[in-house]
Design a protein around this motif. Structure first.
Motif, short mmCIF file in Angstrom:
data_model
loop_
_atom_site.label_atom_id
_atom_site.label_comp_id
_atom_site.label_asym_id
_atom_site.label_seq_id
_atom_site.Cartn_x
_atom_site.Cartn_y
_atom_site.Cartn_z
N SER A 104 0.88 -1.20 0.11
CA SER A 104 0.01 0.02 -0.02
C SER A 104 0.77 1.24 -0.12
CB SER A 104 -1.13 -0.15 1.16
OG SER A 104 -1.73 -0.94 1.24
N LYS A 105 1.84 1.37 0.94
CA LYS A 105 3.00 2.38 0.83
C LYS A 105 3.50 2.59 -0.61
CE LYS A 105 4.70 2.64 5.44
NZ LYS A 105 5.85 2.13 6.38
N LEU A 106 3.67 1.65 -1.20
CA LEU A 106 4.28 1.90 -2.62
C LEU A 106 3.00 2.32 -3.67
CD1 LEU A 106 6.37 -1.79 -3.08
CD2 LEU A 106 7.14 0.68 -2.72
N GLY A 107 1.86 2.28 -3.17
CA GLY A 107 0.90 2.72 -4.12
C GLY A 107 0.11 1.54 -5.07
N VAL A 108 0.50 0.35 -4.60
CA VAL A 108 -0.53 -0.68 -5.17
C VAL A 108 -1.67 -0.78 -4.38
CG1 VAL A 108 -0.45 -3.26 -5.37
CG2 VAL A 108 1.75 -2.07 -5.55
N LYS A 109 -2.84 -1.00 -5.30
CA LYS A 109 -4.10 -1.18 -5.10
C LYS A 109 -4.58 -2.38 -4.77
CE LYS A 109 -8.67 -0.14 -4.70
NZ LYS A 109 -9.48 0.26 -5.74
N LEU A 110 -4.95 -2.71 -3.45
CA LEU A 110 -5.12 -4.16 -3.22
C LEU A 110 -6.78 -4.82 -3.01
CD1 LEU A 110 -2.75 -4.28 -0.04
CD2 LEU A 110 -2.15 -4.75 -2.29
N TYR A 111 -6.83 -5.73 -3.50
CA TYR A 111 -8.33 -6.46 -3.57
C TYR A 111 -8.15 -7.72 -2.61
CZ TYR A 111 -9.45 -3.28 -7.56
OH TYR A 111 -9.65 -2.03 -8.39
N TYR A 112 -9.13 -8.18 -2.16
CA TYR A 112 -9.02 -9.50 -1.29
C TYR A 112 -10.04 -10.46 -1.66
CZ TYR A 112 -6.85 -6.01 1.61
OH TYR A 112 -5.76 -4.94 1.99
N LYS A 113 -10.28 -10.75 -2.92
CA LYS A 113 -11.04 -11.76 -3.57
C LYS A 113 -10.19 -12.17 -4.80
CE LYS A 113 -15.08 -11.77 -1.08
NZ LYS A 113 -15.44 -12.55 -0.18
N SER A 114 -10.47 -13.66 -4.99
CA SER A 114 -9.95 -13.97 -6.39
C SER A 114 -10.51 -13.46 -7.74
CB SER A 114 -10.19 -15.73 -6.37
OG SER A 114 -9.41 -16.13 -7.53
N PRO A 115 -9.80 -12.89 -8.45
CA PRO A 115 -10.56 -12.50 -9.78
C PRO A 115 -10.73 -13.36 -10.74
CG PRO A 115 -8.25 -11.51 -9.45
CD PRO A 115 -8.68 -12.72 -8.62
N HIS A 116 -11.59 -13.29 -11.71
CA HIS A 116 -11.91 -13.95 -12.67
C HIS A 116 -11.74 -13.44 -14.11
CE1 HIS A 116 -16.21 -13.50 -11.63
NE2 HIS A 116 -16.15 -13.31 -13.05
N PHE A 117 -11.32 -13.82 -14.92
CA PHE A 117 -11.26 -13.24 -16.51
C PHE A 117 -12.67 -13.05 -17.14
CE2 PHE A 117 -6.99 -14.61 -16.21
CZ PHE A 117 -6.31 -13.65 -16.91
N LEU A 118 -12.78 -11.86 -17.74
CA LEU A 118 -14.17 -11.38 -18.46
C LEU A 118 -13.72 -11.43 -19.94
CD1 LEU A 118 -15.52 -8.68 -16.25
CD2 LEU A 118 -16.39 -11.21 -16.29
N GLY A 119 -12.19 -11.26 -20.04
CA GLY A 119 -11.91 -11.12 -21.56
C GLY A 119 -10.25 -10.97 -21.67
N LYS A 120 -9.77 -10.55 -22.44
CA LYS A 120 -8.13 -10.99 -22.69
C LYS A 120 -7.64 -9.96 -21.52
CE LYS A 120 -5.97 -12.04 -26.30
NZ LYS A 120 -5.53 -12.35 -27.81
N ASN A 121 -8.11 -8.82 -21.35
CA ASN A 121 -7.67 -7.73 -20.64
C ASN A 121 -8.44 -7.23 -19.37
OD1 ASN A 121 -6.15 -6.69 -23.54
ND2 ASN A 121 -5.24 -5.74 -21.88
N THR A 122 -9.64 -7.97 -19.20
CA THR A 122 -10.45 -7.56 -18.24
C THR A 122 -10.85 -8.65 -17.46
OG1 THR A 122 -11.62 -6.71 -20.26
CG2 THR A 122 -12.79 -6.48 -18.14
N LEU A 123 -10.88 -8.19 -16.18
CA LEU A 123 -11.22 -8.94 -14.91
C LEU A 123 -12.40 -8.66 -14.06
CD1 LEU A 123 -7.49 -9.02 -13.44
CD2 LEU A 123 -8.68 -11.06 -14.52
N SER A 124 -13.10 -9.40 -13.46
CA SER A 124 -13.88 -9.31 -12.34
C SER A 124 -13.54 -9.71 -11.02
CB SER A 124 -15.19 -10.05 -12.55
OG SER A 124 -16.46 -9.71 -11.72
N VAL A 125 -13.54 -8.63 -9.85
CA VAL A 125 -12.88 -9.04 -8.73
C VAL A 125 -13.56 -7.93 -7.71
CG1 VAL A 125 -11.02 -7.19 -8.97
CG2 VAL A 125 -10.87 -8.92 -7.39
N GLU A 126 -14.20 -8.51 -6.68
CA GLU A 126 -15.03 -8.01 -5.55
C GLU A 126 -16.14 -7.20 -6.31
OE1 GLU A 126 -12.60 -5.08 -3.31
OE2 GLU A 126 -11.40 -6.98 -2.37
#
Length: 450
Positions: A104-126
């Motif tokens: 977080s200090k580095l500026g990384v956005k954190l998510y707390y669920k497993s994502p899954h793909f919607l397309g080649k560049n797209t994910l669904s998470v939370e």
């Protein structure tokens, strides 16, 4: 319309591979997000190598004391499993929060669920839609699912490493690294242990001669082995589990207070819906090229244990994470270069290996010198009364180069690193013999092995 969150890089998995990618990409000015469906920090630090080694420390003391009992140790210490677990938590408890804080200090956005793909560049998470120029899969591995009735009743390595109390009897299903390491720990802590496996012997990836010695010694410390056997079912009564297995056409049964699945691990891909992302994979993991880039989706990279390129060893995960970060920042500028990597089973004694097995070396080279011996009467073993200390060193006869090394003995996990360095730098047996080591040290023994 729901807003789509966009990033330059989205990393799935927060172990050492994922962290390495995220840190490097953020440092170069890219926007980075990371998701994990478990505690941040990955398997090794939270529920793998590190906590395992902490628990091992207690049994190391017991082992040495028992060897020296007839020499100069008056009474054998007892292992307090509950206190040992408390000590272990000093190492693991802070890992998730510390990892999150640093990212977080580095500026990384954190998510707390497993994502899954919607397309080649797209994910669904939370329940949010996320788009990223590059997606990095670093989800590691999970325990292999077993096919028999009642398999869901088996506990995993996570559960064993968190056991508050050891039962009187434990069965381990699978005689690989984890099964053998845990069996040694539990047996020394006073538990009656059975290891069952469909193969002919434990540790199929290691030298057969040294494994045979380790197996005999494992029996001496109270471990029962059941080989060439297939588990058919597991049932639970009020206090015990009943395991049935087939051996030579006969149905047998054993009971225990706990049964652990140690039948190996597989790439953690189940929740990702890779087909929607056009990400090709097989049973070994995500299919990648020499840049660790997906062979079917140029926007996706995979590193660590989840790629079909990798060996499931922590030191490689960081190296692969670095390669992926370079290829994201500088458009496929770095191919993965895997050195000869040592591996170790943290039984007591350790079983360690680097380079070729004997049969592999003999297929690869015209003439191979095999230096095989027992070293239990050498000074280092005798001073601690260690009953088992053996080696097998493979040398290319034409060049005198070390091409494989296999060790069974106290501190083999450390000594094998010298052989790894020798092989990676093309050192000869003569080079090792002419090197001055501290004496008497375990490292100095290698001169007598070659």
């Amino acid at each position: 319309m729901m807003k789509i969150e966009e990033f330059d890089v989205f990393v799935i998995g927060s172990g050492i591979a994922g962290q390495t990618v995220a840190e490097a990409c953020v440092a170069s000015g890219l926007t980075v997000a990371m998701a994990d469906n478990r505690e941040f920090g990955g398997t090794c630090a939270n529920r793998g190598c590190d906590p395992k080694k902490v628990l091992l420390a207690g049994t190391e003391i017991l082992e040495m004391a028992r060897h020296l009992e007839e020499r100069n140790v008056v009474s054998i210490p007892r292992l307090n499993w509950k206190k040992l677990q408390k000590f272990k938590k000093e190492f693991t408890k802070q890992v998730p929060a510390k990892t999150e804080e640093e990212l977080s200090k580095l500026g990384v956005k954190l998510y707390y669920k497993s994502p899954h793909f919607l397309g080649k560049n797209t994910l669904s998470v939370e329940k949010k839609t996320v788009k990223a120029d590059k997606i990095v899969i670093a989800t590691g591995q999970v325990p292999r699912e077993l096919p028999f009735e009642g398999a869901e009743l088996l506990k995993t390595s996570d559960d064993f490493l968190d056991l508050k109390k050891l039962p009187k009897k434990i069965i381990f299903v699978g005689a690989g690294y984890v099964g053998m390491e845990f069996a040694h720990m539990a047996a020394r802590a006073g538990t009656k242990v059975t290891v069952i496996d469909s193969g002919e012997r434990p540790l199929a990836a290691f030298d057969a001669d040294l494994v045979a010695e380790l197996t005999d010694y494992s029996k001496q410390i109270g471990i029962d082995f059941v080989f060439k056997s297939d588990v058919t079912s597991v049932k639970k009564s009020k206090k015990k589990y009943l395991l049935k297995y087939e051996k030579k056409g006969e149905l047998e049964r054993i009971k225990a207070g706990l049964i652990i699945n140690t039948a190996g691990r597989v790439p953690a891909l189940a929740e990702l819906e890779l087909e929607k992302g056009k990400v090709a994979f097989d049973e070994k993991g995500i299919k990648v090229n020499s840049y660790l880039q997906s062979t079917s989706n140029e926007n996706v990279f995979a590193c660590g244990d989840v790629s079909n390129h990798s060996l499931p060893l922590t030191p490689l995960s960081g190296r692969e994470g670095y390669v992926v970060s370079q290829n994201i920042m500088k458009a496929n500028s770095k191919k993965v270069d895997v050195p000869v990597v040592p591996s170790v089973v943290f039984t007591l004694p350790n079983l360690a290996s680097v380079g070729y097995l004997e049969e592999e070396a003999k297929e690869r080279y015209k003439n191979v010198t095999v230096k095989r011996g027992a070293a239990s009467d050498w000074f280092n073993a005798k001073r601690i009364n260690a009953p088992l200390y053996s080696y097998k060193i493979l040398i290319n006869e034409r060049t005198d180069e070390i091409v494989g090394a296999h060790l069974l003995g106290p501190h083999a996990a450390e000594t094998i690193n010298l052989f790894a360095m020798a092989i990676n730098h093309g050192m000869t047996a003569n080079d090792l013999q002419s090197t001055i080591f501290t004496y008497p040290s375990w490292g100095s023994d290698i001169k007598s092995m070659v």
